[in-house]
Design an enzyme around this catalytic site. Structure first.
Site, PDB file in Angstrom:
ATOM      1  N   HIS A   2      10.014  28.751  13.109  1.00  0.00           N
ATOM      2  CA  HIS A   2       9.356  29.604  14.104  1.00  0.00           C
ATOM      3  C   HIS A   2       8.591  28.773  15.106  1.00  0.00           C
ATOM      4  O   HIS A   2       7.743  29.287  15.827  1.00  0.00           O
ATOM      5  CB  HIS A   2       8.433  30.597  13.397  1.00  0.00           C
ATOM      6  CG  HIS A   2       9.205  31.536  12.523  1.00  0.00           C
ATOM      7  ND1 HIS A   2       9.641  32.769  12.956  1.00  0.00           N
ATOM      8  CD2 HIS A   2       9.687  31.381  11.265  1.00  0.00           C
ATOM      9  CE1 HIS A   2      10.327  33.352  11.976  1.00  0.00           C
ATOM     10  NE2 HIS A   2      10.377  32.518  10.945  1.00  0.00           N
ATOM     11  N   GLU A  49       5.857   2.659   8.958  1.00  0.00           N
ATOM     12  CA  GLU A  49       5.080   1.433   8.763  1.00  0.00           C
ATOM     13  C   GLU A  49       5.996   0.335   8.219  1.00  0.00           C
ATOM     14  O   GLU A  49       5.794  -0.842   8.473  1.00  0.00           O
ATOM     15  CB  GLU A  49       3.913   1.689   7.810  1.00  0.00           C
ATOM     16  CG  GLU A  49       2.829   0.637   7.924  1.00  0.00           C
ATOM     17  CD  GLU A  49       1.584   0.994   7.142  1.00  0.00           C
ATOM     18  OE1 GLU A  49       0.647   1.523   7.752  1.00  0.00           O
ATOM     19  OE2 GLU A  49       1.543   0.757   5.936  1.00  0.00           O
ATOM     20  N   GLY A  84       0.814  -1.218   0.000  1.00  0.00           N
ATOM     21  CA  GLY A  84       0.000   0.000   0.000  1.00  0.00           C
ATOM     22  C   GLY A  84       0.846   1.266   0.000  1.00  0.00           C
ATOM     23  O   GLY A  84       0.630   2.180  -0.804  1.00  0.00           O
TER      24      GLY A  84
HETATM   25  C1  G6Q Z   1       0.143   0.344   3.553  1.00  0.00           C
HETATM   26  C2  G6Q Z   1      -0.791  -0.210   4.508  1.00  0.00           C
HETATM   27  C3  G6Q Z   1      -2.027   0.621   4.754  1.00  0.00           C
HETATM   28  C4  G6Q Z   1      -3.071   0.507   3.650  1.00  0.00           C
HETATM   29  C5  G6Q Z   1      -4.383   1.065   4.171  1.00  0.00           C
HETATM   30  C6  G6Q Z   1      -5.475   1.024   3.140  1.00  0.00           C
HETATM   31  O1  G6Q Z   1       1.197  -0.175   3.251  1.00  0.00           O
HETATM   32  O2  G6Q Z   1      -1.092  -1.510   4.158  1.00  0.00           O
HETATM   33  O3  G6Q Z   1      -1.745   1.976   4.964  1.00  0.00           O
HETATM   34  O4  G6Q Z   1      -2.646   1.179   2.518  1.00  0.00           O
HETATM   35  O5  G6Q Z   1      -4.753   0.359   5.324  1.00  0.00           O
HETATM   36  O6  G6Q Z   1      -5.696  -0.284   2.706  1.00  0.00           O
HETATM   37  P1  G6Q Z   1      -6.566  -0.571   1.435  1.00  0.00           P
HETATM   38  O7  G6Q Z   1      -5.915   0.037   0.258  1.00  0.00           O
HETATM   39  O8  G6Q Z   1      -6.655  -2.062   1.331  1.00  0.00           O
HETATM   40  O9  G6Q Z   1      -7.918   0.069   1.681  1.00  0.00           O
END
Ligand code: G6Q
Length: 544
Positions: free
Chosen positions: A389, A358, A272
């Protein structure tokens, strides 16, 4: 896993670094610069138009030599090759890690389970291009026949932070006739504020969710559908003209009512937080156009090739990754500040927070052992000069050692009067002040009253990198993001952790589901949490 690696702290180079650290820990940057008048020219790298000055780091040639040795002892070169080859290096999810394939050239071959993924990547890019052309030319019409003027991306985490950051970064290159909004939070205020001045007849929603099961995104998508249908007179067919999806889950997309012809695919080998250059970047492509998006991909690819091929000593992500771990594992540094002197990068620190923390906020090694050394520091930051600042006071005179990455550009999109020179002067002055400080003698010679002198002394010796590029454009943005992706990789490789899973995020996804039922149940349930959680649930139920 059976092949247990020696712990990082047992590596010969790590032990040598420990001894070396005792010698260098109290050496001041003033002394390092005094001993080598060319240090500021020498400890630099110029890669793909990105100039890195790393001379203001608390490192000597010996430090660097040992860090590169450590990288070799930790098999960094073969780990880099394994990622690019598509090995299943995300071991806890048994997945390849191939965000680099997203920006590969069409004639490349990258195999996953025996199949070349490159044609699929380019097929999706072509499909995205087709949609963008139709929307941007006004050919795509909404349910009432009006062209699309507003795009709302609904997604969270990796399906939001990259798109928001890239839209902000490249806004100057975007089609200003289109309005872009981003909804991520389950807090209804996020959705309400995003659409309050939009016309449903001219709005396209992009539902971005790799899994298409994320509670926040699916709830926001449902609310968007209700808002659209309320605005357009409740006809269900309207959804097809106003919703597209980006996902790996065709079944869920179809169940939601989105035509899978309007679904843009990506794959489980894209994490993700590494997905902004996949179809998750559809909003970016709509904003800057297919050519701008391709330029960004080219930037990513150039940095990928540099990371894959350059010798360790001349490798920008390797060098920056090693220096960051030097601070974390030897100076016990707990946070690193990202300070872009570029207003359009205002969301870059937030994006990097996810990418870094993450990925490497882990305590278990690839061999299933608890680490006996620190892993990811906290990454944070704000654009300059605003931060100066506010929190810079602590970086200059506080008790914590906070290495900084300053990011600056020679050219600005808006050369107004002296603004840009003043901006750059600030960036350069800050790194100078942090490194060299202001000694007691210097403060005294300003005529400062004796009692005030200690308050006005700056110890200095506070390290930083400065990254200087010509201008922030799509290609440079791609290079910068790939740079940090690979810095994270280098850190994870040395820490011997899985930088590509996120079990902590998964936990959150499960826990809230249970409590929602308890908050909404009409019956007085026997709550089985701890007494604090039970009391909070009861109080909310009573007061709502
Ligand atoms: C990213 C993580 C997490 C993910 C979100 C959204 O590496 O896995 O941030 O992107 O939880 O997940 P979905 O795209 O499956 O909705």
């Amino acid at each position: 896993m059976n092949n247990r690696h020696p712990s990082l702290t047992q590596r010969p180079a790590f032990k040598q670094l420990q001894t070396h650290f005792q010698n260098i820990r109290s050496t001041h940057l003033r002394d390092l610069f005094a001993a080598d008048p060319k240090r500021g020219d020498r400890l630099t790298l110029d890669v793909l138009g990105i100039y890195l000055d790393y001379s203001k780091n608390r490192v000597s040639d010996e430090t660097l030599k040992l860090l590169f040795e450590l990288a070799r002892e930790c098999d960094l070169p073969s780990k880099i090759a394994a990622m690019f080859r598509g090995d299943r290096i995300n071991i806890t999810e048994d997945r390849s890690v191939l965000h680099t394939a997203l920006r590969s050239k069409p004639d490349a071959t990258i195999l996953v389970d025996g199949g070349n993924v490159v044609p699929e990547v380019h097929a999706v890019l072509a499909k995205m291009t087709n949609l963008c052309d139709r929307i941007r030319s006004g050919q795509w019409r909404g349910h009432t026949g009006q062209p699309i003027r507003s795009i709302v991306n609904i997604g969270i985490g990796g399906s939001d932070l990259g798109p928001v950051m890239a839209y902000e970064a490249l806004k100057v290159y975007s089609d200003r006739e289109l309005t872009f909004r981003f909804v991520s939070n389950i807090d209804g205020s996020d959705f309400a504020e995003a659409v309050r001045d939009l016309n449903p007849a001219e709005t396209l929603f992009i539902i971005s969710s790799k899994t298409f099961t994320t509670l926040e995104t699916i709830t926001n998508a449902q609310t968007a559908s209700d808002w659209l249908l309320a605005g357009l007179g409740g006809s269900k067919e309207a959804v097809a003209k106003h919703f597209v999806a980006v996902s790996t889950n065709a079944v869920r997309v179809s169940e939601f009512g989105i035509d899978t012809a309007n679904m843009f695919e990506f794959w489980d080998w894209v994490g993700g937080r590494y997905s902004m250059d996949s179809a998750i970047g559809l909003s970016t492509m709509l904003a800057v156009g297919p050519t701008g998006f391709q330029q960004m991909l080219d930037g990513f690819h150039q940095m990928d090739e540099h990371f894959r091929l350059a010798p360790l000593e001349e490798n920008l992500p390797v060098l920056m990754g090693l220096i960051s771990m030097w601070y974390v594992n030897f100076f016990d540094v707990q946070t690193i500040a990202i300070l872009p002197y570029e207003q359009y990068l205002k969301r870059f620190p937030a994006y990097l927070q996810q990418l870094t923390m993450e990925s490497n906020g882990k305590t278990t090694t690839l061999d299933g052992q608890k680490v006996d050394y620190r892993t990811s520091p906290v990454y944070w930051g704000e654009p300059g000069t605003n931060g100066q600042h506010s929190f810079y006071q602590l970086i200059h005179q506080g008790t914590a050692l906070i290495p900084c990455d300053f990011l600056a550009f020679v050219e600005t999109a808006h050369p107004l009067g002296r603004h840009h020179d003043i901006l750059l002067a600030n960036a350069i002055a800050q790194s100078e002040a942090l490194a060299f400080g202001k000694s007691e003698t210097e403060v005294q010679s300003d005529g400062t009253a004796a009692w005030l002198v200690p308050h006005r002394v700056f110890d200095g010796n506070r390290p930083s990198n400065t990254l200087l590029a010509q201008r922030l454009d799509a290609v440079t943005l791609g290079k910068l993001i790939a740079l940090y992706e690979h810095i994270v990789f280098v850190q994870g490789a040395l820490w011997n952790i899985d930088s590509f899973d996120q079990w902590g995020v998964e936990l959150g996804k499960v826990l809230a589901q249970k409590i929602v039922g308890e908050l909404e149940s009409p019956d007085d349930l026997a709550l089985k949490h701890d007494s604090s959680t039970n009391a909070l649930i009861r109080r909310y139920r009573q007061l709502k």
